[in-house]
Design a protein around this motif. Structure first.
Motif, PDB file in Angstrom:
ATOM      1  N   TYR A 137       0.624  -7.963  -2.758  1.00  0.00           N
ATOM      2  CA  TYR A 137       0.723  -7.468  -4.202  1.00  0.00           C
ATOM      3  C   TYR A 137       1.677  -8.363  -4.895  1.00  0.00           C
ATOM      4  O   TYR A 137       1.448  -8.945  -5.976  1.00  0.00           O
ATOM      5  CB  TYR A 137       0.820  -6.001  -4.207  1.00  0.00           C
ATOM      6  CG  TYR A 137       0.762  -5.458  -5.688  1.00  0.00           C
ATOM      7  CD1 TYR A 137      -0.612  -5.196  -6.246  1.00  0.00           C
ATOM      8  CD2 TYR A 137       1.898  -5.716  -6.558  1.00  0.00           C
ATOM      9  CE1 TYR A 137      -0.511  -4.608  -7.265  1.00  0.00           C
ATOM     10  CE2 TYR A 137       1.856  -5.276  -7.682  1.00  0.00           C
ATOM     11  CZ  TYR A 137       0.577  -4.830  -8.161  1.00  0.00           C
ATOM     12  OH  TYR A 137       0.500  -4.324  -9.646  1.00  0.00           O
ATOM     13  N   THR A 153      -6.031  -3.951  -5.805  1.00  0.00           N
ATOM     14  CA  THR A 153      -5.079  -3.271  -6.718  1.00  0.00           C
ATOM     15  C   THR A 153      -4.679  -4.024  -7.805  1.00  0.00           C
ATOM     16  O   THR A 153      -4.466  -3.527  -9.114  1.00  0.00           O
ATOM     17  CB  THR A 153      -3.916  -2.746  -5.862  1.00  0.00           C
ATOM     18  OG1 THR A 153      -4.713  -2.024  -4.629  1.00  0.00           O
ATOM     19  CG2 THR A 153      -3.124  -1.910  -6.551  1.00  0.00           C
ATOM     20  N   ARG A 183       0.211   2.017  -4.250  1.00  0.00           N
ATOM     21  CA  ARG A 183      -0.293   2.455  -5.440  1.00  0.00           C
ATOM     22  C   ARG A 183       0.436   3.437  -6.177  1.00  0.00           C
ATOM     23  O   ARG A 183       0.450   3.250  -7.544  1.00  0.00           O
ATOM     24  CB  ARG A 183      -1.896   3.159  -5.225  1.00  0.00           C
ATOM     25  CG  ARG A 183      -3.042   1.890  -4.716  1.00  0.00           C
ATOM     26  CD  ARG A 183      -4.135   2.622  -4.386  1.00  0.00           C
ATOM     27  NE  ARG A 183      -4.802   3.337  -5.439  1.00  0.00           N
ATOM     28  CZ  ARG A 183      -5.633   2.475  -6.272  1.00  0.00           C
ATOM     29  NH1 ARG A 183      -5.758   1.340  -6.275  1.00  0.00           N
ATOM     30  NH2 ARG A 183      -6.318   3.052  -7.410  1.00  0.00           N
TER      31      ARG A 183
END
Length: 414
Positions: free
Chosen positions: A88, A115, A179
């Motif tokens: 990420y 995500t 998340r």
């Protein structure tokens, strides 16, 4: 249009993405890739900008296989959580301004890619390179370290339900913890979140068909090959090929081996016993010659699309790319599967009659010899040639057009 491609895996995961990138650029798109730093030379050669993800993959994989850096199954959830964060953090800064993210590879990394897409509100597409990565009543799921299936459960639907539980246990905590840290709600099915309900399948419909009916709306494009690779073979390799009869190639690509010296010794002896010369691909296993006889030669990097049609047979690990390249060349194969999708490809080679599936990952002279006899038989070569003529070469072009068409025609998830 700007497209971000992400893969976290071996060369077999990276090469198809490069093929897609080339076709996307031909249609006017701007493309960037995120992948392990091991493949910088490949992306540089193709002119694709690369944002590296995490540390080099080769030392980690080799350490895990050889036991120098053992990683017990119990540590997988923690390592998965770290991969989610690492991926990420690499993707998020470069994804700004992109219109689409296409991802493949390991589930934690692909979860991070989705995500990022979700956070930015842009479409996300997952691509699989083989059918058995995707849930289907027609085949069982892969097994994961530390997670086995009860022997009495044989129904594929029930096995996929268990697979959902296993992957939630392994990857769900890391995905959802990350998340939460960026203000997104948890997901209740880690696998399906990554795969979506309309993934692409970049495999050949003859070599590896997607069986219907199935609950997923899979879009099978054909294998993603780069346009005609015209790189010449190295001069010394060309000289070896011209010096005698077509050799048998033995190589395991970007798969390390626990005992590469023994594998090389066995393979050379077994091939010689068939009256054939040997071409050894060093690869990540670092395979090396066992003597200085002139019937053997070793190579590193080479253009397989130019090499494979000139061989008597290809002995390999059964990666999707190597299997399909050999099939496209019409060259018989012996697949010595190590793990993951490789037993699937071994089975397909045997079922199609284009080669032999070795029983297990550790070849011996006694086990490899009969497989070589099958591959070197005249009828196997004839069958391999017939199948090779059917292998599609336009998969990357098909996928690129799909991805750049209107959103009504593009398989996306946000």
């Amino acid at each position: 249009m700007r497209v971000l491609l992400m893969t976290c895996g071996s060369r077999g995961d990276v090469e198809p993405m490069i093929a897609l990138a080339v076709q996307l650029r031909a249609l006017g798109a701007e493309v960037r890739m995120c992948a392990p730093p091991d493949f910088t030379a490949l992306t540089d050669e193709a002119g694709i900008p690369l944002t590296p993800i995490g540390p080099a993959l080769r030392p980690m994989v080799k350490g895990a296989v050889t036991g120098t850096k053992p990683q017990p199954p119990s540590s997988l959830p923690q390592r998965a959580a770290e991969m989610v964060t690492t991926t990420y953090d690499a993707l998020a800064p470069v994804a700004e301004g992109h219109d689409l993210i296409v991802a493949t590879g390991l589930i934690p990394a692909a979860a991070a890619a989705r995500t990022v897409a979700e956070k930015l509100g842009i479409p996300y597409v997952f691509v699989a390179y083989f059918p058995t990565y995707l849930p289907s009543p027609h085949h069982p799921p892969l097994t994961w370290p530390g997670r086995t299936f009860p022997p009495e459960v044989t129904d594929n639907r029930k096995l996929w339900d268990l697979n959902t539980e296993h992957l939630n246990e392994l990857f769900g905590p890391g995905i959802n913890a990350h998340r939460a840290s960026i203000g997104l709600p948890p997901v209740d099915n880690a696998r399906d979140y990554v795969l979506t309900d309309r993934p692409l399948l970049a495999s050949d419909p003859v070599l590896s068909p997607w069986p219907e009916p199935a609950s997923l709306d899979v879009v099978q494009t054909g294998t993603w090959f780069r346009p005609l690779d015209e790189r010449p073979l190295p001069t010394d390799l060309e000289a070896f090929l011209q010096a005698g009869t077509p050799p048998v190639y033995v190589g395991f690509g970007s798969i390390p081996l626990r005992d590469p010296e023994d594998v090389a010794k066995v393979a050379i002896e077994a091939v010689r016993a068939q009256g054939r010369r040997v071409l050894l691909g060093s690869g990540w296993a670092d395979l090396a010659l066992t003597d200085d006889q002139d019937d053997c030669f070793t190579i590193g990097e080479a253009n397989h699309h130019a090499l494979f049609p000139r061989l008597a047979a290809v002995v390999h690990h059964g990666g999707a790319g190597t299997t399909t390249t050999a099939a496209r060349a019409g060259t018989p194969q012996v697949v010595v599967p190590q793990f993951a999708d490789q037993p699937y490809w071994a089975g397909r080679v045997a079922d199609l009659g284009i080669g032999a599936a070795h029983d297990g990952p550790n070849p011996t002279f006694e086990s490899l010899s009969p497989a070589l006899r099958v591959a070197l038989a005249a009828e196997t070569r004839a069958r391999a040639g017939a199948v090779g003529a059917t292998i599609r070469t336009d998969g990357a072009a098909v996928a690129a057009k799909l991805l750049l068409d209107s959103t009504q025609a593009v398989p996306v998830a946000v």
